[in-house]
Design a protein around this motif. Structure first.
Motif, PDB file in Angstrom:
ATOM      1  N   THR A  43      90.230  58.452  76.053  1.00  0.00           N
ATOM      2  CA  THR A  43      90.032  59.678  75.275  1.00  0.00           C
ATOM      3  C   THR A  43      91.129  59.834  74.231  1.00  0.00           C
ATOM      4  O   THR A  43      90.865  60.206  73.082  1.00  0.00           O
ATOM      5  CB  THR A  43      90.002  60.901  76.201  1.00  0.00           C
ATOM      6  N   ILE A  44      92.368  59.555  74.612  1.00  0.00           N
ATOM      7  CA  ILE A  44      93.466  59.618  73.637  1.00  0.00           C
ATOM      8  C   ILE A  44      93.194  58.692  72.463  1.00  0.00           C
ATOM      9  O   ILE A  44      93.459  59.041  71.303  1.00  0.00           O
ATOM     10  CB  ILE A  44      94.806  59.274  74.320  1.00  0.00           C
ATOM     11  N   GLU A  45      92.639  57.534  72.718  1.00  0.00           N
ATOM     12  CA  GLU A  45      92.363  56.574  71.640  1.00  0.00           C
ATOM     13  C   GLU A  45      91.353  57.109  70.629  1.00  0.00           C
ATOM     14  O   GLU A  45      91.295  56.633  69.498  1.00  0.00           O
ATOM     15  CB  GLU A  45      91.868  55.251  72.233  1.00  0.00           C
ATOM     16  N   GLN A  46      90.564  58.107  71.018  1.00  0.00           N
ATOM     17  CA  GLN A  46      89.589  58.692  70.080  1.00  0.00           C
ATOM     18  C   GLN A  46      90.253  59.648  69.087  1.00  0.00           C
ATOM     19  O   GLN A  46      89.621  60.059  68.110  1.00  0.00           O
ATOM     20  CB  GLN A  46      88.513  59.464  70.851  1.00  0.00           C
ATOM     21  N   CYS A  47      91.495  59.998  69.333  1.00  0.00           N
ATOM     22  CA  CYS A  47      92.164  61.052  68.552  1.00  0.00           C
ATOM     23  C   CYS A  47      92.728  60.477  67.259  1.00  0.00           C
ATOM     24  O   CYS A  47      93.930  60.191  67.132  1.00  0.00           O
ATOM     25  CB  CYS A  47      93.258  61.713  69.383  1.00  0.00           C
ATOM     26  N   LEU A  52     101.534  65.040  75.157  1.00  0.00           N
ATOM     27  CA  LEU A  52     101.547  65.412  73.750  1.00  0.00           C
ATOM     28  C   LEU A  52     101.337  64.158  72.916  1.00  0.00           C
ATOM     29  O   LEU A  52     102.039  63.153  73.099  1.00  0.00           O
ATOM     30  CB  LEU A  52     102.868  66.078  73.370  1.00  0.00           C
ATOM     31  N   VAL A  53     100.379  64.244  71.992  1.00  0.00           N
ATOM     32  CA  VAL A  53      99.981  63.094  71.183  1.00  0.00           C
ATOM     33  C   VAL A  53     100.023  63.486  69.713  1.00  0.00           C
ATOM     34  O   VAL A  53      99.438  64.501  69.310  1.00  0.00           O
ATOM     35  CB  VAL A  53      98.559  62.619  71.566  1.00  0.00           C
ATOM     36  N   LEU A  54     100.717  62.700  68.917  1.00  0.00           N
ATOM     37  CA  LEU A  54     100.783  62.902  67.471  1.00  0.00           C
ATOM     38  C   LEU A  54      99.684  62.088  66.805  1.00  0.00           C
ATOM     39  O   LEU A  54      99.557  60.882  67.059  1.00  0.00           O
ATOM     40  CB  LEU A  54     102.159  62.471  66.945  1.00  0.00           C
ATOM     41  N   VAL A  55      98.891  62.744  65.961  1.00  0.00           N
ATOM     42  CA  VAL A  55      97.857  62.045  65.184  1.00  0.00           C
ATOM     43  C   VAL A  55      98.525  61.501  63.917  1.00  0.00           C
ATOM     44  O   VAL A  55      99.059  62.271  63.110  1.00  0.00           O
ATOM     45  CB  VAL A  55      96.692  62.985  64.821  1.00  0.00           C
ATOM     46  N   THR A  56      98.526  60.188  63.766  1.00  0.00           N
ATOM     47  CA  THR A  56      99.127  59.555  62.595  1.00  0.00           C
ATOM     48  C   THR A  56      98.039  58.833  61.807  1.00  0.00           C
ATOM     49  O   THR A  56      96.927  58.603  62.317  1.00  0.00           O
ATOM     50  CB  THR A  56     100.215  58.541  62.995  1.00  0.00           C
ATOM     51  N   PRO A  57      98.323  58.425  60.556  1.00  0.00           N
ATOM     52  CA  PRO A  57      97.317  57.657  59.800  1.00  0.00           C
ATOM     53  C   PRO A  57      96.937  56.347  60.487  1.00  0.00           C
ATOM     54  O   PRO A  57      95.848  55.819  60.253  1.00  0.00           O
ATOM     55  CB  PRO A  57      98.025  57.396  58.463  1.00  0.00           C
ATOM     56  N   GLU A  58      97.832  55.834  61.344  1.00  0.00           N
ATOM     57  CA  GLU A  58      97.552  54.570  62.033  1.00  0.00           C
ATOM     58  C   GLU A  58      96.890  54.779  63.394  1.00  0.00           C
ATOM     59  O   GLU A  58      96.490  53.804  64.038  1.00  0.00           O
ATOM     60  CB  GLU A  58      98.855  53.787  62.240  1.00  0.00           C
ATOM     61  N   GLY A  59      96.780  56.023  63.848  1.00  0.00           N
ATOM     62  CA  GLY A  59      96.187  56.284  65.154  1.00  0.00           C
ATOM     63  C   GLY A  59      97.072  57.199  65.979  1.00  0.00           C
ATOM     64  O   GLY A  59      98.112  57.679  65.518  1.00  0.00           O
ATOM     65  N   PRO A  60      96.682  57.459  67.236  1.00  0.00           N
ATOM     66  CA  PRO A  60      97.450  58.381  68.086  1.00  0.00           C
ATOM     67  C   PRO A  60      98.763  57.765  68.553  1.00  0.00           C
ATOM     68  O   PRO A  60      98.824  56.582  68.881  1.00  0.00           O
ATOM     69  CB  PRO A  60      96.507  58.650  69.263  1.00  0.00           C
ATOM     70  N   GLN A  61      99.808  58.595  68.585  1.00  0.00           N
ATOM     71  CA  GLN A  61     101.131  58.161  69.042  1.00  0.00           C
ATOM     72  C   GLN A  61     101.591  59.085  70.159  1.00  0.00           C
ATOM     73  O   GLN A  61     101.631  60.303  69.999  1.00  0.00           O
ATOM     74  CB  GLN A  61     102.133  58.203  67.890  1.00  0.00           C
ATOM     75  N   LEU A  62     101.947  58.510  71.294  1.00  0.00           N
ATOM     76  CA  LEU A  62     102.396  59.291  72.444  1.00  0.00           C
ATOM     77  C   LEU A  62     103.794  59.837  72.185  1.00  0.00           C
ATOM     78  O   LEU A  62     104.735  59.079  71.941  1.00  0.00           O
ATOM     79  CB  LEU A  62     102.392  58.413  73.701  1.00  0.00           C
ATOM     80  N   LEU A  63     103.941  61.173  72.230  1.00  0.00           N
ATOM     81  CA  LEU A  63     105.258  61.789  72.096  1.00  0.00           C
ATOM     82  C   LEU A  63     105.940  61.945  73.448  1.00  0.00           C
ATOM     83  O   LEU A  63     107.148  61.783  73.565  1.00  0.00           O
ATOM     84  CB  LEU A  63     105.141  63.161  71.427  1.00  0.00           C
ATOM     85  N   SER A  64     105.177  62.298  74.458  1.00  0.00           N
ATOM     86  CA  SER A  64     105.736  62.556  75.799  1.00  0.00           C
ATOM     87  C   SER A  64     105.732  61.254  76.594  1.00  0.00           C
ATOM     88  O   SER A  64     104.929  61.073  77.511  1.00  0.00           O
ATOM     89  CB  SER A  64     104.930  63.640  76.507  1.00  0.00           C
TER      90      SER A  64
END
Length: 377
Positions: free
Chosen positions: A277-281, A353-365
């Motif tokens: 699901t995170i990968e869809q973000c 917590l997930v940051l949406v970046t131009p390259e895809g989702p990035q895990l913050l936590s």
């Protein structure tokens, strides 16, 4: 006392662009979310409760004109903190309990020549009585609801906001990593909850709240009470720790004692659905599409529980902010959003917590390893 000049962390460029699109000459922020966002500091204790009550006799406001200097309108009790901590330098103090802050607001707007302009006000938060008062005080102004516009402003984060969110997430995970290994059979939910909150505060959080209960406790939001943990319990948790008003917000699946083979299997399944699901973000994907993906994954594996909130944006003051990752939200994700993702069923609660970046989702936590279920030996 006035503190040193602080850099503005809010997304002012986006705010001004959306104000122009909506034709707003000024914004009046009243809610805890928007006051904190535009004032640049988080109120503690009693001052915080006055932010939360629409009928407070000690309301505080931020007036943010499209052009010119922002203004804080605060009472005598709130003024010292505002002068010390806010990046807004002009502070107007009204006589709390004796004077209306909206009367002072109207005077400032008239001084700025904005009494006949379109003014954005949070109609979802300003009381009906105050709304009528504003119409009486500013009969030639056009008052419009700016709630949805301000949500859109807040949901794309600046680098400073992302830094604070990362710091708060690390703080919460450090508290988890300290407290969870100490849990013992026979302890109550109340005892463990108190240690978690204390750990967050000791590490620098302004305040913390959350949910912690045994998987045998069927009332998840009934408060942390005298239910006793037993071997084999999953300890469900869902906490928020705030630093400078910004939340760390994670959930970790924790089990007391050696898990069974079936529990390990279920955890791996839930983890994989969660990570897919995170990968869809990704930027451009609609919130409703992500919700449909998660719900479909659970159904595909035989889980037909109601999947309501798959995730949400986060921001100052209150952790749940728009857009909500639900079936009815068609807002597309934007680069710069930070989302709390939590697709789950039952007590198998993972959240990051997930940051949406131009390259895809990035895990913050990323401080707490969730590859395997966390086992308390």
């Amino acid at each position: 006392m006035t503190g040193p000049q602080r850099d503005i962390m809010a997304n002012v460029e986006r705010l001004h662009r959306l104000m122009d699109q909506h034709g707003c000459a000024a914004i009046v922020a009243r809610s805890g979310k928007n006051f904190t966002y535009l004032a640049g500091f988080a109120s503690p204790g009693t001052l915080a409760r006055h932010l939360d009550f629409p009928d407070s006799p000690r309301e505080v406001l931020v007036l943010w004109p499209r052009h010119g200097e922002a203004v804080l309108i605060v009472n005598h009790y709130a003024a010292p903190l505002a002068r010390r901590d806010s990046w807004v330098r002009r502070v107007e103090v009204y006589d709390d309990y004796a004077e209306s802050p909206y009367a002072r607001l109207a005077t400032v707007l008239q001084d700025l020549g904005l009494q006949r302009e379109m003014i954005g006000v949070e109609k979802t938060y300003v009381s009906a009585a105050r709304w009528e008062e504003l119409h009486t005080l500013l009969p030639d102004a056009t008052l419009v609801d700016c709630t949805a516009m301000m949500a859109r402003v807040r949901w794309v984060k600046t680098p400073g906001e992302i830094h604070l969110l990362k710091h708060a997430a690390d703080l919460l995970d450090d508290a988890y990593l300290e407290v969870f290994p100490s849990v013992r059979v026979g302890e109550t939910e109340r005892a463990v909850h108190s240690r978690l909150v204390q750990s967050c505060l000791r590490r620098g959080a302004q305040w913390a709240h959350g949910l912690l209960n045994s998987s045998r406790n069927t009332i998840a939001y009934g408060g942390e009470g005298d239910t006793v943990f037993q071997a084999g319990d999953i300890i469900r948790n869902d906490y928020v720790a705030y630093c400078h008003g910004y939340p760390g917000h994670q959930s970790r699946t924790v089990i007391l004692g050696e898990p069974s083979a079936e529990q390990r299997r279920i955890y791996r399944l839930m983890r994989d659905i969660y990570r897919r699901t995170i990968e869809q973000c990704r930027a451009g994907v609609k919130a409703s599409t992500i919700h449909a993906f998660a719900a479909g994954q659970f159904r595909e594996h035989g889980y037909h529980d109601r999947v309501s909130l798959v995730g949400h944006s986060v921001g100052p003051w209150w952790h749940q902010q728009e857009p909500y990752i639900v079936s009815t939200c068609d807002d597309p994700l934007e680069a710069g959003m930070v989302l709390a993702l939590e697709p789950h069923v039952g007590s198998w609660h993972l959240q990051d917590l997930v940051l949406v970046t131009p390259e895809g989702p990035q895990l913050l936590s990323d401080r707490f390893n969730t590859d395997d279920i966390f086992v308390i030996e």
